[in-house]
Scaffold this active site. Structure first.
Site, PDB file in Angstrom:
ATOM      1  N   LYS A  30       0.853  -1.184   0.000  1.00  0.00           N
ATOM      2  CA  LYS A  30       0.000   0.000   0.000  1.00  0.00           C
ATOM      3  C   LYS A  30       0.883   1.225   0.000  1.00  0.00           C
ATOM      4  CE  LYS A  30      -4.490   0.466  -0.173  1.00  0.00           C
ATOM      5  NZ  LYS A  30      -5.316  -0.364  -1.063  1.00  0.00           N
ATOM      6  N   GLY A  31       0.384   2.281  -0.584  1.00  0.00           N
ATOM      7  CA  GLY A  31       1.132   3.525  -0.608  1.00  0.00           C
ATOM      8  C   GLY A  31       0.212   4.708  -0.401  1.00  0.00           C
TER       9      GLY A  31
END
Length: 998
Positions: free
Chosen positions: A302-303
């Site tokens: 995830k970012g």
């Protein structure tokens, strides 16, 4: 103090376009001469810039010039007392000029240029370190961090020295000596706060394995943003969720973090509004993504990025974030991994970086892919799935279709077919409006919602009011109060005649309906034992309700994080039907994974010149429906696996308890973080006869797949020819027909095979079965996989499983036949592992047993042994070979003997018994094996005594051994008469059977 106007200054502004600064000592003290080539800033801003370096302006005057090199102005600033050395003043001058030119934002970290004597880029480096540590919840304000560092200049210089010594690709420094020097300064800290700050910064530098700090742009200049690849396990401050790796990108305009749970991982990048704790946000999302990605090749990632400058558009911030990620990611060129230029890589090869759209970035995939093209990144437009060259999830409706499969199963297991039976929902809300339709016309409502779906930028206000049932409507969430009609009050089960919007949303969540569907963003339900802080979604604190307040029968989670995990568990414990968000909405990520892996194969063919770009595009479009069908089949299988485990949850509790311990010890999970029961709670459930809930089983299912996949990857199983068909079978036929060679050489071929095995095996035998076999027989995961491969081919399990799925019965009844098939798999695998002492060669077992077992399976039901005897088919075939008779004859005698002696009843009763301790369960399994072995040994004896291999051998044998048989029957009758089977009674039956055999 005012400077005298007759002071002579020999300085002219240059035509460089940027200011120039010169420091000089005057009789009055320190002064700076600044030449502005164009429009000059406000005087107060210039004074503030100087003060950031610790230079307080005491006087100022503007100096006239002849403008020899163009228009501009010259200013002179006098400062209060200053004792800076010439090198420091040179650093300040360069930093001032760079800040004025927009190359960095002069802020409180500029103090370090003056106090520590570092240059402005090094000050930016330290600022990036501190900003990251703030995201790790170190607990200190930025001002406090800067004050501490400004007071310890030696430490700052040593910190920068260590960074350069470790990571400079020129390798001019001595990392060990630099770290030793820094360690001495860390140890010399005189306060606890200083010690924590210094250790955290040192750990950060030692955790960095790559950086773009030494890279240059096309003009040979340092890049205007920094990125660091970090081995998160080496950080000083680690929370409950520790990523495998993370990348931190820092600039004046944007900051972002990308975290991943494994070397091959994927997940979305979101535009976050949580500037103070966006790392906390993505760690929680990565944890969810990790279990959501269990059935697919990559692990979870995830970012998130935040825009720090108000004048920076989100797309520009996203672009910087993407560049920062790609700067320190390997590429693959002509099949070989290539490290980034001017980058020291301390972590080995790492070329897999795939991103996806998320909140606020739904339209950014093409932008990401265009940047990847600039880098000539090997994944091409597979780098960011979706976009104009990928699958449109909204048009496919794939995420909602996958989540709807969960809803269908929940209702089916409650005895309802929602394709034909009506079910109730009451309304909807988003961040703008509340929609209520208390008694909708389903046909009219469907057509209107379909119209809105196709209407760009639509909202509930576009819903035609005349198509809403009497008493319903659409209201703004900014309204002061909403008057409720009698129809709405009745549907919501409330008495209030009016509510404010937040109260109305809470009433919607509490409504007595069949289905509550979450399709948006936000956490709306927490457990009663939790606070709103635990939900980590302050934006929805005002509308959140507790799980105990819900009155719906089923919850479908099309969106993420709609409930906390503990809320799901509480709701399920009260009889509600729910899985988890990472189960319900997994179809979207699975579709993206298919897209990426297909594109990798197609692009390899394009590069090889065997496939045109046009044919590539047409193939992607051609197989879209096939991909959707595969994704939905996989989702349905995973949902079914939870149902099968849930149906046996009470009996499987010991397995699940043991599995939790294994996942913690070997898989590295934190049971508390994952929302799994504590040891005390597990003991309570064991004593009360309760097992795990569906949300808890979902965690075990996903984490088991993750661990098994990794264990298989660490073995030779993915390279075994017996599993080769799984690679080609993964891809749609049209793709395989066109790029077979590229599929065979796919860089993720081992991962695809390992994931396929883990997904299918755990879906069919349930979470815990593999570890159960490992504990019983002392074997490895790879040995279980080999035995399963043999059993799968011998029994033609795909056909058996499909037959059980399509068999007669309701959604409640059908799992019984699937459980029988699941038991067949486990029993047959166990038999092979016991007989072969863990060393199973699938091809050899297939050659030996497949024909005999197929003959048994294909017998009409009226002519073959009951399905309950099929798990013993391998043993029947083994005996048939040794006696030289047909396998059908062995199965027939075995079945008849079991019926005559009542052995089947004892075995079934033992299987239904729930062990109170792990050792009780192990003992029951051992007794079960003894009974089965003795039953078969007696079958062999009957067949040998028969001689002719025809006729009623069982009746003849029983007549010949009537006296011994009567003694056995007395024991069985006594056990049956007590009505309950325990281990002691079963041991007595086993002993009597052994005596009968002797």
């Amino acid at each position: 103090m005012i400077l005298q106007t007759d002071t002579t200054v020999d300085y002219s502004p240059t035509a460089s376009g940027h200011p120039q600064v010169t420091f000089e000592h005057t009789t009055a003290g320190m002064a700076a001469v600044v030449g502005w080539p164009a429009t000059e800033p406000l005087l107060v801003d210039v004074c503030a810039m100087f003060e950031s370096f610790g230079l307080r302006t005491a006087a100022h005057r503007q100096v006239s010039t002849d403008g020899a090199e163009g228009p501009g102005s010259v200013h002179e600033f006098a400062f209060a007392e200053s004792s800076f050395s010439a090198p420091v003043l040179n650093h300040i001058a360069a930093a001032f000029e760079a800040g004025s030119a927009g190359r960095w934002r002069i802020d409180q970290y500029a103090r370090l240029v003056a106090t520590a004597g570092i240059d402005w880029r090094e000050a930016v480096l330290v600022r990036a370190m501190c900003r990251f540590l703030r995201q790790t919840q170190l607990g200190f304000s930025e001002t406090y961090l800067v004050d501490s560092l400004a007071s310890n200049p030696d430490f700052v210089r040593a910190l920068v020295t260590l960074f350069q010594a470790r990571l400079d690709p020129a390798r001019t420094g001595d990392p060990e000596r630099a770290n030793a020097a820094l360690t001495d300064l860390v140890d010399s800290a005189t306060t606890l706060d200083e010690d924590r700050i210094r250790r955290a910064l040192q750990a950060f530098v030692l955790a960095v394995v790559r950086t773009n700090w030494f890279q240059r742009d096309a003009q040979g200049q340092p890049k205007p943003y920094l990125s660091f690849k970090i081995d998160s396990g080496r950080l000083a401050t680690r929370g409950r969720v520790v990523p495998f790796r993370e990348i931190f990108v820092h600039s004046d305009e944007v900051e972002g973090i990308h975290v991943r749970s494994g070397a091959v991982a994927r997940g979305g990048l979101r535009w976050s509004n949580r500037s103070e704790d966006f790392r906390t946000e993505v760690l929680g999302l990565m944890k969810t993504q990790s279990v959501k990605n269990a059935p697919i090749v990559p692990m979870g990632a995830k970012g998130a990025f935040v825009v720090r400058a108000a004048d920076t558009p989100a797309r520009a911030g996203y672009a910087t974030f993407i560049r920062g990620l790609l700067d320190i990611t390997d590429n693959i060129v002509d099949g070989a991994v290539v490290h980034p230029a001017d980058t020291l890589c301390l972590d080995g090869e790492d070329a897999y970086l795939v991103v996806a759209a998320d909140k606020g970035t739904a339209t950014f995939s093409d932008l990401a892919n265009s940047i990847a093209a600039e880098y000539d990144f090997w994944l091409g437009d597979a780098f960011a799935s979706g976009g104009s060259a990928g699958y449109d999830h909204k048009a496919m409706g794939i995420t909602a279709r996958g989540a709807w499969l969960s809803v269908e199963r929940h209702f089916a297991e409650a005895g309802h077919d929602i394709d034909t039976d009506e079910f109730s929902v009451v309304g909807a809300f988003d961040h703008r409006h509340i929609f209520l339709d208390p008694d909708p016309d389903t046909a009219v409502s469907y057509r209107e919602r379909e119209r809105l779906f196709g209407l760009p930028t639509s909202s509930w206000t576009d819903y035609e009011r005349e198509k809403i049932s009497t008493g319903g409507g659409v209201w703004s969430r900014s309204a002061k109060s909403i008057t409720l009609s009698p129809q709405v009050r009745a549907r919501l089960g409330i008495e209030s005649s009016s509510l404010d919007p937040d109260e109305l949303i809470q009433a919607l969540l509490r409504a007595p309906v069949d289905l509550l569907w979450n399709g948006g963003i936000g956490t709306y339900v927490r457990a009663a034992s939790e606070t709103d802080v635990d939900a980590q979604d302050p934006a929805n604190d005002r509308v959140r309700v507790s799980a105990g307040e819900l009155r719906c029968a089923v919850i479908g989670e099309g969106g993420n994080l709609g409930l906390t995990q503990q809320a799901r568990i509480d709701y399920a414990g009260d009889g509600g039907r729910i899985n988890a968000d990472f189960i319900d909405n997994a179809a979207g990520v699975a579709t993206s994974d298919f897209e990426v892996n297909i594109k990798i194969a197609l692009d390899a063919a394009v590069r090889a010149g065997t496939l045109s770009a046009e044919r590539r595009a047409s193939l992607l479009a051609q197989v879209a429906d096939d991909v959707a069908a595969r994704v939905l089949d996989d989702s349905a299988s995973q949902i079914l696996a939870i149902s099968l485990a849930s149906a046996q949850a009470r009996h499987l509790l010991d397995r699940h308890v043991r599995l939790i311990g294994n996942l913690e010890k070997v898989g590295g999970i934190n049971p508390r973080t994952e929302g799994l029961p504590s040891p005390a709670e597990l003991k309570r459930r064991a004593s009360s006869g309760h097992g795990l809930t569906r949300p808890e089983i979902a965690i075990l299912l996903a984490q088991s797949k993750n661990l098994v996949s990794q264990e298989l990857l660490a073995s030779t199983v993915p390279d075994d020819e017996v599993f080769a068909a799984r690679l080609t079978g993964y891809f749609p036929d049209a793709v395989t027909e066109n790029v077979a060679a590229q599929i065979a050489a796919h860089p993720l071929r081992r991962e695809i095979i390992a994931t396929s095995i883990a997904d299918e095996l755990i879906n069919r035998v349930g979470p815990g079965a593999i570890f159960w076999l490992q504990e019983r027989f002392g074997i490895t995961t790879s040995e279980v996989a080999s035995a399963y491969a043999a059993v799968s081919a011998i029994y033609e399990l795909d056909a058996l499983w499909e037959r059980a799925l399509e068999g007669p019965g309701t959604g409640i009844e059908r799992p019984e036949s699937l459980l029988d098939t699941s038991w067949l798999i486990e029993h047959a695998v166990s038999w092979l592992l016991r007989r072969r002492r863990g060393i199973v060669v699938p091809e050899r077992e297939i050659d030996r047993f497949a024909d005999s077992v197929r003959r048994l399976v294909e017998l009409p039901r009226g002519e073959r042994a009951l399905d309950a005897d099929l798990p013993g088919a391998l043993q029947f075939a083994d005996t048939a070979d040794s006696l030289g008779i047909s396998v059908e004859r062995v199965a027939e005698v075995h079945h008849e003997l079991g019926q005559r002696l009542g052995i089947g009843w004892v075995v079934d009763a033992l299987s239904d018994r729930t062990g109170s301790t792990h050792w009780d369960v192990l003992a029951a399994a051992a007794v079960h094996d003894d009974l089965s072995d003795l039953h078969h040994a007696l079958t062999v004896r009957v067949l040998r005594d028969d001689g002719t291999a025809t006729g009623n051998a069982v009746a003849a044998w029983c007549e010949a051994h009537s006296h011994d048989l009567r003694r056995f029957e007395l024991v069985v009758d006594a056990v049956r008469g007590d009505g309950e089977v325990d281990l002691a009674k079963t041991c007595a039956v086993t002993a009597a059977l052994r005596a009968l055999d002797n």
